[in-house]
Design a protein around this motif. Structure first.
Motif, mmCIF file in Angstrom:
data_model
loop_
_atom_site.group_PDB
_atom_site.id
_atom_site.type_symbol
_atom_site.label_atom_id
_atom_site.label_comp_id
_atom_site.label_asym_id
_atom_site.label_seq_id
_atom_site.Cartn_x
_atom_site.Cartn_y
_atom_site.Cartn_z
ATOM 1 N N ASP A 85 0.860 -1.181 0.000
ATOM 2 C CA ASP A 85 0.000 0.000 0.000
ATOM 3 C C ASP A 85 0.901 1.237 0.000
ATOM 4 O O ASP A 85 2.115 1.112 -0.161
ATOM 5 N N PHE A 86 0.317 2.428 0.160
ATOM 6 C CA PHE A 86 1.121 3.644 0.004
ATOM 7 C C PHE A 86 2.233 3.709 1.046
ATOM 8 O O PHE A 86 3.370 4.047 0.724
ATOM 9 N N LEU A 87 1.892 3.356 2.292
ATOM 10 C CA LEU A 87 2.894 3.412 3.356
ATOM 11 C C LEU A 87 4.063 2.501 3.041
ATOM 12 O O LEU A 87 5.231 2.905 3.112
ATOM 13 N N SER A 88 3.763 1.243 2.640
ATOM 14 C CA SER A 88 4.888 0.338 2.400
ATOM 15 C C SER A 88 5.646 0.738 1.144
ATOM 16 O O SER A 88 6.853 0.508 1.073
ATOM 17 N N ALA A 89 4.962 1.368 0.170
ATOM 18 C CA ALA A 89 5.699 1.828 -1.009
ATOM 19 C C ALA A 89 6.698 2.920 -0.629
ATOM 20 O O ALA A 89 7.839 2.904 -1.100
ATOM 21 N N VAL A 90 6.269 3.860 0.243
ATOM 22 C CA VAL A 90 7.201 4.900 0.699
ATOM 23 C C VAL A 90 8.390 4.264 1.409
ATOM 24 O O VAL A 90 9.556 4.615 1.170
ATOM 25 N N CYS A 91 8.086 3.274 2.286
ATOM 26 C CA CYS A 91 9.160 2.629 3.038
ATOM 27 C C CYS A 91 10.107 1.893 2.106
ATOM 28 O O CYS A 91 11.328 1.940 2.288
ATOM 29 N N LEU A 92 9.551 1.200 1.095
ATOM 30 C CA LEU A 92 10.403 0.454 0.168
ATOM 31 C C LEU A 92 11.300 1.406 -0.607
ATOM 32 O O LEU A 92 12.466 1.112 -0.864
ATOM 33 N N PHE A 93 10.763 2.583 -0.960
ATOM 34 C CA PHE A 93 11.576 3.586 -1.647
ATOM 35 C C PHE A 93 12.725 4.032 -0.744
ATOM 36 O O PHE A 93 13.872 4.118 -1.182
ATOM 37 N N CYS A 94 12.413 4.295 0.541
ATOM 38 C CA CYS A 94 13.457 4.729 1.483
ATOM 39 C C CYS A 94 14.529 3.652 1.633
ATOM 40 O O CYS A 94 15.718 3.959 1.684
ATOM 41 N N ILE A 95 14.102 2.368 1.702
ATOM 42 C CA ILE A 95 15.070 1.281 1.843
ATOM 43 C C ILE A 95 16.022 1.279 0.650
ATOM 44 O O ILE A 95 17.249 1.204 0.809
ATOM 45 N N GLY A 96 15.442 1.412 -0.563
ATOM 46 C CA GLY A 96 16.281 1.423 -1.753
ATOM 47 C C GLY A 96 17.247 2.595 -1.750
ATOM 48 O O GLY A 96 18.429 2.447 -2.055
ATOM 49 N N MET A 97 16.737 3.773 -1.326
ATOM 50 C CA MET A 97 17.569 4.974 -1.349
ATOM 51 C C MET A 97 18.741 4.862 -0.377
ATOM 52 O O MET A 97 19.903 5.072 -0.758
ATOM 53 N N VAL A 98 18.435 4.477 0.882
ATOM 54 C CA VAL A 98 19.511 4.386 1.873
ATOM 55 C C VAL A 98 20.478 3.260 1.506
ATOM 56 O O VAL A 98 21.700 3.395 1.668
ATOM 57 N N GLY A 99 19.946 2.161 0.947
ATOM 58 C CA GLY A 99 20.813 1.075 0.505
ATOM 59 C C GLY A 99 21.765 1.545 -0.571
ATOM 60 O O GLY A 99 22.956 1.223 -0.543
ATOM 61 N N ALA A 100 21.264 2.353 -1.515
ATOM 62 C CA ALA A 100 22.130 2.861 -2.583
ATOM 63 C C ALA A 100 23.223 3.745 -2.008
ATOM 64 O O ALA A 100 24.391 3.646 -2.420
ATOM 65 N N VAL A 101 22.864 4.610 -1.025
ATOM 66 C CA VAL A 101 23.879 5.470 -0.405
ATOM 67 C C VAL A 101 24.940 4.618 0.284
ATOM 68 O O VAL A 101 26.149 4.860 0.164
ATOM 69 N N SER A 102 24.475 3.572 0.985
ATOM 70 C CA SER A 102 25.409 2.710 1.699
ATOM 71 C C SER A 102 26.362 2.025 0.735
ATOM 72 O O SER A 102 27.567 1.940 0.982
#
Lengths: 489, 102
Positions: A85-102
Motif C-alpha cells: 500500500d502507500f505506506l509500504s511503497a514509501v518505506c520500500l523507496f526509502c530502503i532502496g535509497m539508503v541502501g544505494a547510499v550505503s
C-alpha cells in the motif's frame, strides 16, 4: 493487470536472493569487482519499482494490492501473504535509497571485505522489504529476525573490539525485543486464533473479544518490543554503541533505515490494526516515550564528543518525533510521521555519509582529532549544513514541513503543552548541530597531515541527497495540495 | 481458560521470570546467550498453550518450528561474537566490554 503487478514482488524479495546466488557463483576475485555495481543495481531497481507501485495504486485507485506466495498470484485480498500500500511503497523507496547510499559509500570504506558486506546487505534488504510487505504479525517477527541477524553480522564485519561490543549489545537488546513481540503475538493468537492483520482488525473493530486485559497486555508487549527495536529513550542503550562500533556504510544503513523499519514502521501498522484512537492510554504511553526520546536524546547529543555518537543520539531524538506523530492517532499526525520517516532517512544518511568521508580521511570521528575541515572537504561541509538545517526543521528544507505537520497534529490532539515541548526540543537540535559544525568543519584547523576530499561515491551520494532534501522542501506545498485534493488530509 | 491452561501459563511466566532474572544478574556473555534462549523458550511455551487452548494446534506448531529455526541462528551468531570477543581480550566478562563507554 495482475500479471504486471506480480513482477513487483520479484523485485522486492527475489532480486536480493538472486543477487546473493549470482555473486557467489564466480570466483572471489571476479565477484568482488561486481559487488558495488550489483548492490547499486538492486537498490535502484527497488526505488523504481516502489515508484511504479505508487503509480499503479493511483492508476487503479486502490488502497493496496495483494500477492500470495510466489507460486500463486491470483488471490483474494484477505488470503494474501504480501501486500503493497502507500505506506509500504514509501518505506520500500526509502530502503532502496539508503541502501544505494550505503553501497556508494562502501567502495572506499569496506573495500577489503566487500563480498561479505554485499552478501549481508542483500539479506538485510530482503529482511526489511519483507517487513514492509507482509500481512501477518508472525511474519513480521520472522523478517525482523532476518534483518536483525544481518545487522549483527554487518556491525561485527571486521571483528574488531568496538564492532563486536556494539553487535553483542544490539543482539541482546534485539533478542529481548523479539521475545516481547512474540509474547504479544502469542497472547493475541490465544485470544483471536489468528495473527493476520485483516482478521485482527476485523475482530478488534467489532469488539468481539471476551478477555480485554489479555489484549491490553498483548498491546503493551508489542509497543514495548517495537520501542526497543526503534531505540526510544528508556530502551536506547544499544543504539549509540551499535552505530559507533559499526563500519561507516553499515551505520548509514542502521541509522537511516533499519531502526525505522524494524521499530517505527511496525508501530504504524499497529495503529492501523488496533485503531489507537480508541485505546487512549496506549496513545498517552507512546506520547510519553516519544517526548522522553525527543528531549533526552537531543540533550544527550549536545554532550557527546564523537561525530557518529552525536548523530546516533540525534536519531533517537528524530525517531521520537516520528513516534510522536504516530501517537496522535489522527490522519494529520500519521501523514506527518510518514513524511518525517522519509526525511529522516534522507538527512540522517547524508550526515552519516559525511561522517564516513571524514573517517575515511582521518581514521577517527572523535572531536579532538577533527576541526577546520571546511577548506579541505567543501562538499562534506556544505551537505552537512543542509542536512543539519533540515534536521533542526528550518523553513526552506524538507524537515521543516514534516515537523510542522507533526506539531500541528499534536497541538490538535494533546494540547499546547506537549506541542511546545516538542517545539522547544528543536532548539537543542540546532544546538547539537551547530556543535557538530563547529567541532568538525568550522573552527580552528588542527595540526595534521593534509587531507583532501575524495571524489568518490560518498560525495555524489551526499550531493544527491541534499538535492532531494532541498527539492522536497520547495515542492512540498504541491504534495500537500495533492494530498488535499485526494481527500487524505 | 480452564485450570490446566492457567497452570501452564503460570509455569511459562515463571520460566520467563527466571530468564529475565538471569539476563539482569549475570555478566558472562555465554550465560547471557543462555538467558536469552530461556526467555525465548518461555515465549514458545506460551504459543504452544495458546494453540492448545483455542484448538488451532497446526498453526501454532508451524509457528514454533519457525521460531526454533530463527532462535538457533541467533544463538549461533551470539556465540560466534562471544568467541571472537574471547579471542580479542581473553575474557567473557561483560563489564570489561566498555571500549565505547556506553
Amino acid at each position: 493487470m495482475s500479471a504486471s503487478l506480480a513482477t513487483l514482488v520479484y523485485a522486492f524479495i527475489g532480486l536480493p536472493l538472486i543477487a546473493i546466488v549470482l555473486l557467489n557463483l564466480p570466483n572471489r576475485k571476479f565477484a568482488e569487482k561486481l559487488c558495488i555495481g550489483t548492490g547499486l543495481f538492486v537498490c535502484i531497481v527497488q526505488m523504481a519499482t516502489a515508484v511504479i507501485a505508487v503509480l499503479l495504486l493511483i492508476e487503479f485507485n486502490k488502497a493496496s494490492m495483494s500477492f500470495s506466495q510466489f507460486w500463486d498470484m491470483h488471490v483474494a485480498d484477505d488470503a494474501a501473504y504480501f501486500s503493497v500500500d502507500f505506506l509500504s511503497a514509501v518505506c520500500l523507496f526509502c530502503i532502496g535509497m539508503v541502501g544505494a547510499v550505503s553501497f556508494a559509500a562502501a567502495g572506499s570504506t569496506v573495500r577489503d571485505k566487500i563480498l561479505n558486506y554485499t552478501n549481508m546487505m542483500m539479506v538485510l534488504l530482503l529482511g526489511m522489504n519483507g517487513i514492509a510487505l507482509v500481512t501477518d504479525l508472525f511474519s513480521v517477527y520472522v523478517f525482523l529476525e532476518i534483518s536483525g541477524i544481518a545487522s549483527f553480522l554487518l556491525i561485527a564485519l571486521y571483528r574488531d573490539p568496538v564492532g563486536l561490543e556494539g553487535a553483542f549489545k544490539y543482539l541482546v537488546m534485539s533478542a529481548i525485543a523479539s521475545a516481547f513481540i512474540l509474547l504479544g503475538s502469542g497472547l493475541l493468537f490465544l485470544e483471536f486464533g489468528s495473527l493476520r492483520f485483516v482478521v485482527l482488525e476485523e475482530m478488534l473493530q467489532a469488539g468481539v473479544y471476551n478477555n480485554p486485559p489479555l489484549v491490553w497486555l498483548a498491546l503493551f508487549f508489542l509497543v514495548a518490543g517495537f520501542a526497543i527495536k526503534s531505540g526510544n529513550m528508556p530502551f536506547h542503550g544499544w543504539l549509540p554503541d551499535a552505530q559507533t562500533g559499526a563500519p561507516s556504510p553499515v551505520s548509514i544503513m542502521l541509522s537511516g533505515i533499519v531502526e525505522q523499519m524494524s521499530g517505527t514502521y511496525a508501530t504504524m501498522r499497529l495503529i492501523d490494526i488496533f485503531l489507537l484512537n480508541k485505546f487512549t492510554v496506549v496513545n498517552i504511553g507512546m506520547m510519553l516515550l516519544a517526548l522522553l526520546s525527543i528531549v533526552l536524546g537531543a540533550i544527550a547529543a549536545v554532550g557527546q564528543t564523537d561525530f557518529k555518537r552525536t548523530l546516533a543520539y540525534s536519531s533517537i531524538s528524530q525517531i521520537g518525533y516520528i513516534v510522536l506523530g504516530i501517537s496522535c492517532g489522527t490522519v494529520l499526525g500519521y501523514v506527518g510521521a510518514v513524511l518525517h520517516f522519509f526525511n529522516h532517512s534522507t538527512f540522517k544518511s547524508t550526515l552519516f555519509a559525511n561522517a564516513a568521508a571524514v573517517k575515511n580521511q582521518l581514521h577517527s570521528t572523535h572531536y579532538d582529532d577533527l576541526g577546520g575541515l571546511q577548506k579541505q572537504m567543501p562538499i562534506a561541509a556544505a551537505t552537512s549544513v543542509i542536512a543539519g538545517l533540515s534536521t533542526a526543521g528550518l523553513p526552506p528544507f524538507a524537515g521543516f514541513w514534516s515537523k510542522l505537520l507533526i506539531i500541528i497534529a499534536v497541538w490538535q490532539t494533546q494540547g499546547a503543552f506537549v506541542a511546545s515541548v516538542a517545539l522547544l526540543a528543536s532548539i537543542f537540535t540546532l544546538a547539537y548541530f551547530l556543535r557538530i559544525q563547529h567541532k568538525v568543519f568550522f573552527g580552528p584547523e588542527k595540526q595534521r597531515p593534509a587531507v583532501k576530499e575524495p571524489k568518490d561515491g560518498i560525495a555524489i551520494a551526499s550531493i544527491a541527497l541534499s538535492v532531494v532534501t532541498i527539492g522536497f522542501g520547495i515542492l512540498f506545498p504541491v504534495l500537500l495540495l495533492a494530498l488535499q485534493t485526494q481527500g487524505v488530509l | 481458560m480452564n485450570s490446566l491452561t492457567t497452570a501452564f501459563f503460570i509455569a511459562a511466566a515463571m520460566i520467563l521470570f527466571a530468564g529475565c532474572y538471569m539476563l539482569v544478574r549475570s555478566h558472562n556473555m555465554i550465560r547471557l546467550v543462555i538467558a536469552v534462549e530461556v526467555v525465548m523458550k518461555a515465549v514458545t511455551l506460551v504459543l504452544v498453550f495458546a494453540g492448545y487452548s483455542n484448538g488451532n494446534t497446526a498453526l501454532s506448531q508451524s509457528f514454533i518450528i519457525t521460531i526454533i529455526v530463527a532462535e538457533v541462528v541467533v544463538a549461533v551468531v551470539a556465540t560466534g561474537i562471544a568467541i571472537a570477543v574471547y579471542r580479542n581480550n581473553g575474557d567473557l566478562d561483560l563489564r570489561k566490554l566498555n571500549k565505547l563507554n556506553g
